[in-house]
Scaffold this motif. Sequence first.
Motif, PDB file in Angstrom:
ATOM      1  N   GLN A 132      23.873 -10.412 -26.667  1.00 21.46           N
ATOM      2  CA  GLN A 132      22.539  -9.840 -26.566  1.00 21.46           C
ATOM      3  C   GLN A 132      21.553 -10.961 -26.871  1.00 21.46           C
ATOM      4  O   GLN A 132      21.765 -11.736 -27.810  1.00 21.46           O
ATOM      5  CB  GLN A 132      22.351  -8.703 -27.567  1.00 21.46           C
ATOM      6  CG  GLN A 132      23.240  -7.505 -27.306  1.00 21.46           C
ATOM      7  CD  GLN A 132      23.031  -6.443 -28.370  1.00 21.46           C
ATOM      8  OE1 GLN A 132      21.910  -6.228 -28.848  1.00 21.46           O
ATOM      9  NE2 GLN A 132      24.108  -5.782 -28.747  1.00 21.46           N
ATOM     10  N   ASP A 133      20.508 -11.048 -26.104  1.00 22.14           N
ATOM     11  CA  ASP A 133      19.526 -12.118 -26.253  1.00 22.14           C
ATOM     12  C   ASP A 133      18.133 -11.503 -26.185  1.00 22.14           C
ATOM     13  O   ASP A 133      17.807 -10.842 -25.201  1.00 22.14           O
ATOM     14  CB  ASP A 133      19.727 -13.140 -25.124  1.00 22.14           C
ATOM     15  CG  ASP A 133      18.848 -14.370 -25.254  1.00 22.14           C
ATOM     16  OD1 ASP A 133      18.021 -14.434 -26.183  1.00 22.14           O
ATOM     17  OD2 ASP A 133      18.999 -15.271 -24.427  1.00 22.14           O
ATOM     18  N   ARG A 134      17.363 -11.708 -27.228  1.00 20.53           N
ATOM     19  CA  ARG A 134      16.012 -11.156 -27.260  1.00 20.53           C
ATOM     20  C   ARG A 134      15.020 -12.252 -27.618  1.00 20.53           C
ATOM     21  O   ARG A 134      15.219 -12.980 -28.590  1.00 20.53           O
ATOM     22  CB  ARG A 134      15.918 -10.051 -28.307  1.00 20.53           C
ATOM     23  CG  ARG A 134      16.753  -8.838 -27.979  1.00 20.53           C
ATOM     24  CD  ARG A 134      16.591  -7.773 -29.052  1.00 20.53           C
ATOM     25  NE  ARG A 134      17.387  -6.613 -28.747  1.00 20.53           N
ATOM     26  CZ  ARG A 134      18.650  -6.446 -29.143  1.00 20.53           C
ATOM     27  NH1 ARG A 134      19.241  -7.374 -29.851  1.00 20.53           N
ATOM     28  NH2 ARG A 134      19.313  -5.350 -28.821  1.00 20.53           N
ATOM     29  N   THR A 135      13.953 -12.348 -26.855  1.00 22.57           N
ATOM     30  CA  THR A 135      12.850 -13.244 -27.191  1.00 22.57           C
ATOM     31  C   THR A 135      11.844 -12.415 -27.969  1.00 22.57           C
ATOM     32  O   THR A 135      11.402 -11.355 -27.508  1.00 22.57           O
ATOM     33  CB  THR A 135      12.216 -13.828 -25.917  1.00 22.57           C
ATOM     34  OG1 THR A 135      13.228 -14.536 -25.194  1.00 22.57           O
ATOM     35  CG2 THR A 135      11.082 -14.776 -26.264  1.00 22.57           C
ATOM     36  N   LEU A 136      11.504 -12.901 -29.144  1.00 26.06           N
ATOM     37  CA  LEU A 136      10.613 -12.172 -30.042  1.00 26.06           C
ATOM     38  C   LEU A 136       9.254 -12.861 -30.072  1.00 26.06           C
ATOM     39  O   LEU A 136       9.162 -14.050 -30.384  1.00 26.06           O
ATOM     40  CB  LEU A 136      11.215 -12.138 -31.455  1.00 26.06           C
ATOM     41  CG  LEU A 136      12.666 -11.667 -31.550  1.00 26.06           C
ATOM     42  CD1 LEU A 136      13.185 -11.848 -32.973  1.00 26.06           C
ATOM     43  CD2 LEU A 136      12.804 -10.239 -31.088  1.00 26.06           C
ATOM     44  N   GLN A 137       8.219 -12.124 -29.742  1.00 26.26           N
ATOM     45  CA  GLN A 137       6.859 -12.648 -29.753  1.00 26.26           C
ATOM     46  C   GLN A 137       6.135 -12.046 -30.944  1.00 26.26           C
ATOM     47  O   GLN A 137       6.092 -10.828 -31.098  1.00 26.26           O
ATOM     48  CB  GLN A 137       6.140 -12.260 -28.464  1.00 26.26           C
ATOM     49  CG  GLN A 137       6.915 -12.632 -27.226  1.00 26.26           C
ATOM     50  CD  GLN A 137       6.263 -13.725 -26.437  1.00 26.26           C
ATOM     51  OE1 GLN A 137       5.101 -14.018 -26.591  1.00 26.26           O
ATOM     52  NE2 GLN A 137       7.034 -14.341 -25.574  1.00 26.26           N
ATOM     53  N   LEU A 138       5.585 -12.896 -31.797  1.00 23.96           N
ATOM     54  CA  LEU A 138       4.860 -12.412 -32.967  1.00 23.96           C
ATOM     55  C   LEU A 138       3.634 -11.613 -32.543  1.00 23.96           C
ATOM     56  O   LEU A 138       2.949 -11.968 -31.581  1.00 23.96           O
ATOM     57  CB  LEU A 138       4.408 -13.589 -33.833  1.00 23.96           C
ATOM     58  CG  LEU A 138       5.501 -14.284 -34.626  1.00 23.96           C
ATOM     59  CD1 LEU A 138       5.009 -15.632 -35.124  1.00 23.96           C
ATOM     60  CD2 LEU A 138       5.956 -13.422 -35.779  1.00 23.96           C
ATOM     61  N   THR A 139       3.374 -10.570 -33.274  1.00 21.89           N
ATOM     62  CA  THR A 139       2.137  -9.828 -33.063  1.00 21.89           C
ATOM     63  C   THR A 139       0.997 -10.570 -33.751  1.00 21.89           C
ATOM     64  O   THR A 139       1.238 -11.408 -34.634  1.00 21.89           O
ATOM     65  CB  THR A 139       2.250  -8.412 -33.662  1.00 21.89           C
ATOM     66  OG1 THR A 139       2.517  -8.528 -35.059  1.00 21.89           O
ATOM     67  CG2 THR A 139       3.364  -7.614 -32.974  1.00 21.89           C
TER      68      THR A 139
END
Length: 149
Positions: A132-139
């Motif tokens: 599983q690969d997720r790109t996390l963008q800060l709020t």
Amino acid sequence: MQAASPPYRCLLALALLTGALAPPPARAETETAGAATPIHQLRIYRVHAGNEGPFHDRFRDHALRIMARHRFDVVATWQAKSDAGTEFVYLLQWPDAAAMKSAWDAFMADPEWAAIKKETGARHGRFVDGIQDRTLQLTDYSPQRGLAD
């Protein structure tokens, strides 16, 4: 509401232990410094049963070294056990999506990494049953702008 799965509990624990939930610097300081907001990448590997040891050996002894050569910023690694088996979880920090893509392309094309995967795969068989690969963008209201110091 469902309880958080083990990898997410690990991330919350890490955030609490490292002070990642501390108040951010004043917004003006962040903008004045011109610091770009990093992105993070969460990767979760379902490790093939029976190959946990060889998997960790390969990641620790080879993958991390080669990733460093391609400018990967590995923030932390975890192992999580559940009824479904063993998961290996790691968190990366990147300056932006372009840097992430470029580094992954270089890593996957690295001849040393290809040779190590071929040799260890021939010796031990399958290492990973799924990724599983997720790109996390800060709020914009995230208490922490980056995790790696």
